[in-house]
Design a protein around this motif. Structure first.
Motif, PDB file in Angstrom:
ATOM      1  N   SER A  97     -11.158   4.155   3.127  1.00 32.03           N
ATOM      2  CA  SER A  97     -10.847   3.059   2.208  1.00 32.03           C
ATOM      3  C   SER A  97     -12.092   2.735   1.401  1.00 32.03           C
ATOM      4  CB  SER A  97     -10.396   1.821   2.980  1.00 32.03           C
ATOM      5  OG  SER A  97     -11.506   1.244   3.678  1.00 32.03           O
ATOM      6  N   TRP A  98     -11.907   2.037   0.299  1.00 32.03           N
ATOM      7  CA  TRP A  98     -13.053   1.675  -0.540  1.00 32.03           C
ATOM      8  C   TRP A  98     -14.060   0.843   0.262  1.00 32.03           C
ATOM      9  CZ3 TRP A  98     -15.533  -2.663  -2.339  1.00 32.03           C
ATOM     10  CH2 TRP A  98     -16.365  -2.500  -3.453  1.00 32.03           C
ATOM     11  N   PHE A  99     -13.588  -0.075   1.085  1.00 29.47           N
ATOM     12  CA  PHE A  99     -14.478  -0.952   1.848  1.00 29.47           C
ATOM     13  C   PHE A  99     -15.276  -0.158   2.887  1.00 29.47           C
ATOM     14  CE2 PHE A  99     -10.852  -3.562   0.498  1.00 29.47           C
ATOM     15  CZ  PHE A  99     -11.520  -4.520  -0.238  1.00 29.47           C
ATOM     16  N   VAL A 105     -12.574  10.232  -6.670  1.00 29.82           N
ATOM     17  CA  VAL A 105     -13.565   9.721  -5.708  1.00 29.82           C
ATOM     18  C   VAL A 105     -13.831   8.245  -5.989  1.00 29.82           C
ATOM     19  CG1 VAL A 105     -14.684  11.949  -5.339  1.00 29.82           C
ATOM     20  CG2 VAL A 105     -15.482  10.492  -7.206  1.00 29.82           C
ATOM     21  N   TRP A 106     -14.039   7.491  -4.909  1.00 31.47           N
ATOM     22  CA  TRP A 106     -14.418   6.095  -5.068  1.00 31.47           C
ATOM     23  C   TRP A 106     -15.794   5.975  -5.726  1.00 31.47           C
ATOM     24  CZ3 TRP A 106     -10.515   3.166  -4.746  1.00 31.47           C
ATOM     25  CH2 TRP A 106      -9.609   3.174  -3.694  1.00 31.47           C
ATOM     26  N   ILE A 107     -15.949   5.016  -6.621  1.00 29.50           N
ATOM     27  CA  ILE A 107     -17.248   4.609  -7.141  1.00 29.50           C
ATOM     28  C   ILE A 107     -17.430   3.127  -6.862  1.00 29.50           C
ATOM     29  CG2 ILE A 107     -17.446   6.424  -8.880  1.00 29.50           C
ATOM     30  CD1 ILE A 107     -16.360   4.480 -10.960  1.00 29.50           C
ATOM     31  N   GLY A 108     -18.631   2.625  -7.074  1.00 27.69           N
ATOM     32  CA  GLY A 108     -18.968   1.288  -6.585  1.00 27.69           C
ATOM     33  C   GLY A 108     -18.560   0.131  -7.467  1.00 27.69           C
ATOM     34  N   ASN A 145      -7.537  -3.005  -7.237  1.00 32.44           N
ATOM     35  CA  ASN A 145      -8.771  -3.722  -7.552  1.00 32.44           C
ATOM     36  C   ASN A 145     -10.051  -2.914  -7.371  1.00 32.44           C
ATOM     37  OD1 ASN A 145      -7.550  -6.319  -8.173  1.00 32.44           O
ATOM     38  ND2 ASN A 145      -7.019  -6.419  -6.002  1.00 32.44           N
ATOM     39  N   CYS A 146      -9.928  -1.606  -7.076  1.00 35.16           N
ATOM     40  CA  CYS A 146     -11.116  -0.765  -6.909  1.00 35.16           C
ATOM     41  C   CYS A 146     -11.036   0.436  -7.839  1.00 35.16           C
ATOM     42  CB  CYS A 146     -11.255  -0.311  -5.457  1.00 35.16           C
ATOM     43  SG  CYS A 146     -11.632  -1.677  -4.318  1.00 35.16           S
ATOM     44  N   TRP A 169     -12.033   6.907 -15.505  1.00 36.39           N
ATOM     45  CA  TRP A 169     -11.954   6.014 -14.353  1.00 36.39           C
ATOM     46  C   TRP A 169     -10.507   5.579 -14.164  1.00 36.39           C
ATOM     47  CZ3 TRP A 169     -16.468   2.039 -15.477  1.00 36.39           C
ATOM     48  CH2 TRP A 169     -17.649   2.760 -15.712  1.00 36.39           C
ATOM     49  N   VAL A 170     -10.093   5.510 -12.908  1.00 38.49           N
ATOM     50  CA  VAL A 170      -8.724   5.117 -12.574  1.00 38.49           C
ATOM     51  C   VAL A 170      -8.790   4.056 -11.483  1.00 38.49           C
ATOM     52  CG1 VAL A 170      -6.476   5.900 -11.741  1.00 38.49           C
ATOM     53  CG2 VAL A 170      -7.899   7.437 -13.143  1.00 38.49           C
ATOM     54  N   LYS A 171      -8.075   2.954 -11.668  1.00 38.88           N
ATOM     55  CA  LYS A 171      -8.072   1.909 -10.645  1.00 38.88           C
ATOM     56  C   LYS A 171      -7.068   2.262  -9.553  1.00 38.88           C
ATOM     57  CE  LYS A 171      -4.766  -0.989 -13.180  1.00 38.88           C
ATOM     58  NZ  LYS A 171      -4.463  -2.364 -13.635  1.00 38.88           N
ATOM     59  N   GLN A 172      -7.399   1.852  -8.327  1.00 40.17           N
ATOM     60  CA  GLN A 172      -6.542   2.132  -7.181  1.00 40.17           C
ATOM     61  C   GLN A 172      -6.589   0.968  -6.198  1.00 40.17           C
ATOM     62  OE1 GLN A 172      -6.947   7.026  -6.850  1.00 40.17           O
ATOM     63  NE2 GLN A 172      -7.063   5.759  -5.023  1.00 40.17           N
ATOM     64  N   ASP A 173      -5.599   0.947  -5.331  1.00 45.55           N
ATOM     65  CA  ASP A 173      -5.594   0.005  -4.223  1.00 45.55           C
ATOM     66  C   ASP A 173      -6.785   0.315  -3.323  1.00 45.55           C
ATOM     67  OD1 ASP A 173      -5.143  -1.423  -1.876  1.00 45.55           O
ATOM     68  OD2 ASP A 173      -2.977  -1.094  -1.921  1.00 45.55           O
ATOM     69  N   CYS A 174      -7.597  -0.697  -3.021  1.00 46.35           N
ATOM     70  CA  CYS A 174      -8.832  -0.490  -2.262  1.00 46.35           C
ATOM     71  C   CYS A 174      -8.587   0.052  -0.858  1.00 46.35           C
ATOM     72  CB  CYS A 174      -9.603  -1.802  -2.150  1.00 46.35           C
ATOM     73  SG  CYS A 174     -10.026  -2.547  -3.750  1.00 46.35           S
ATOM     74  N   ALA A 175      -7.376  -0.135  -0.340  1.00 44.20           N
ATOM     75  CA  ALA A 175      -7.076   0.319   1.018  1.00 44.20           C
ATOM     76  C   ALA A 175      -6.734   1.805   1.070  1.00 44.20           C
ATOM     77  CB  ALA A 175      -5.925  -0.493   1.600  1.00 44.20           C
ATOM     78  N   GLY A 176      -6.461   2.399  -0.092  1.00 41.73           N
ATOM     79  CA  GLY A 176      -6.070   3.802  -0.118  1.00 41.73           C
ATOM     80  C   GLY A 176      -7.222   4.721   0.254  1.00 41.73           C
ATOM     81  N   PRO A 177      -6.949   5.835   0.942  1.00 41.20           N
ATOM     82  CA  PRO A 177      -8.024   6.753   1.349  1.00 41.20           C
ATOM     83  C   PRO A 177      -8.462   7.664   0.209  1.00 41.20           C
ATOM     84  CG  PRO A 177      -5.909   7.571   2.124  1.00 41.20           C
ATOM     85  CD  PRO A 177      -5.637   6.258   1.450  1.00 41.20           C
TER      86      PRO A 177
END
Length: 276
Positions: free
Chosen positions: A169-171, A209-212, A248-249, A259-267
């Motif tokens: 997850s993003w967190f 990939v997640w970014i900050g 929100n991430c 850049w693409v926004k995604q649900d922060c809980a998604g892997p």
């Protein structure tokens, strides 16, 4: 020759090489960098190919000059450090008439040729003129035979990227980056994004990939978690403006370079950074 004398000779040879390298590095004089890059003037002459190899080994590459702002920054800092007039290798190669390519693979769009240049009849490499006592210090370019020996300028990306090919997850990804590096990757300019995409292309990660970056649920604006100012954004279809969802991430989509926004809980896999 016995083994002991052979070992002794090898140690002495390596000692001499290390002394030479240590002395050579004394000629590397830093030129202050921009937000994303540091520049290094190497006050030792080499041909273009050897200069490129030296920059690859010690920094990122021979310098790429993307616009007037970067050119003037380099010239001003050469003057501030009181360097002598010189014709200096830059990362421009494969010059044929006005065409050419940058050593690091960036698109060749900006040009600052000296009057009448390029004029070489053969495929050549690029130099930059530096004149300390001129008002604008010149900074124009020349095409030069690549075997000539010149001083040169390297550059280094200040932040090093570290891709983690583990879905989190993003967190959780943020916690991992904060614990093991300086934080989760931020993107402060188009050129820094180009370097990140180039880095990711060398990994086995092909998905987003997640970014900050994340969005304030209260106010709706996007921000970097390390407090970098948001001075560059590259959203797919400007989708960031829709705040009526739970995405929100932010992720970086390598395939669309957006850049693409995604649900922060998604892997998803993610990228951390170290350095300034």
């Amino acid at each position: 020759m016995n083994s002991q004398s052979g070992l002794s000779g090898w140690i002495n040879m390596m000692g001499r090489i290390l002394i030479i390298l240590a002395g050579f590095r004394l000629f590397v004089l830093a030129v202050h960098g921009s937000q994303e890059f540091n520049y290094y003037y190497v006050n030792e002459t080499m041909n273009w190919t050897n200069a490129q190899a030296y920059c690859w080994s010690n920094f990122t590459d021979l310098v790429t000059i993307a616009d007037d702002k970067e050119l003037n920054e380099i010239l001003d800092n050469l003057t501030r450090e009181n360097y002598s007039d010189a014709e200096i290798w830059i990362g421009l190669k494969d010059i044929n008439m006005t065409n050419g390519t940058w050593s690091n693979g960036e698109t060749f769009t900006y040009r600052d040729w000296n009057k009448g240049e390029p004029s070489n009849n053969f495929v050549s490499c690029g130099t930059m003129y530096y004149h300390r006592n001129e008002t604008n210090h010149n900074g124009t370019w020349n095409d030069c035979g690549c075997r000539n020996n010149k001083t040169f300028i390297c550059y280094e990306v200040k932040r090093k990227f570290h891709a983690v090919n583990t879905n989190m997850s993003w967190f959780s990804a943020l916690e991992h980056c904060n614990s093991n590096y300086n934080g989760m990757a931020t993107i402060r300019s188009e050129r820094e994004e180009w370097h990140l995409l180039k880095y990711l292309n060398g990994t086995n990660i092909r998905e987003k990939v997640w970014i900050g970056m994340r969005r304030s649920r209260v106010f709706g604006f996007w921000f970097w978690m390390n407090d970098d100012p948001v001075i560059y954004q590259n959203w797919l279809n400007d989708s960031s403006k829709n705040i009526q969802d739970d995405q929100n991430c932010a992720t970086l989509d390598q395939n669309q370079t957006k850049w693409v926004k995604q649900d922060c809980a998604g892997p998803a896999p993610f990228v951390c950074y170290s350095g300034e």
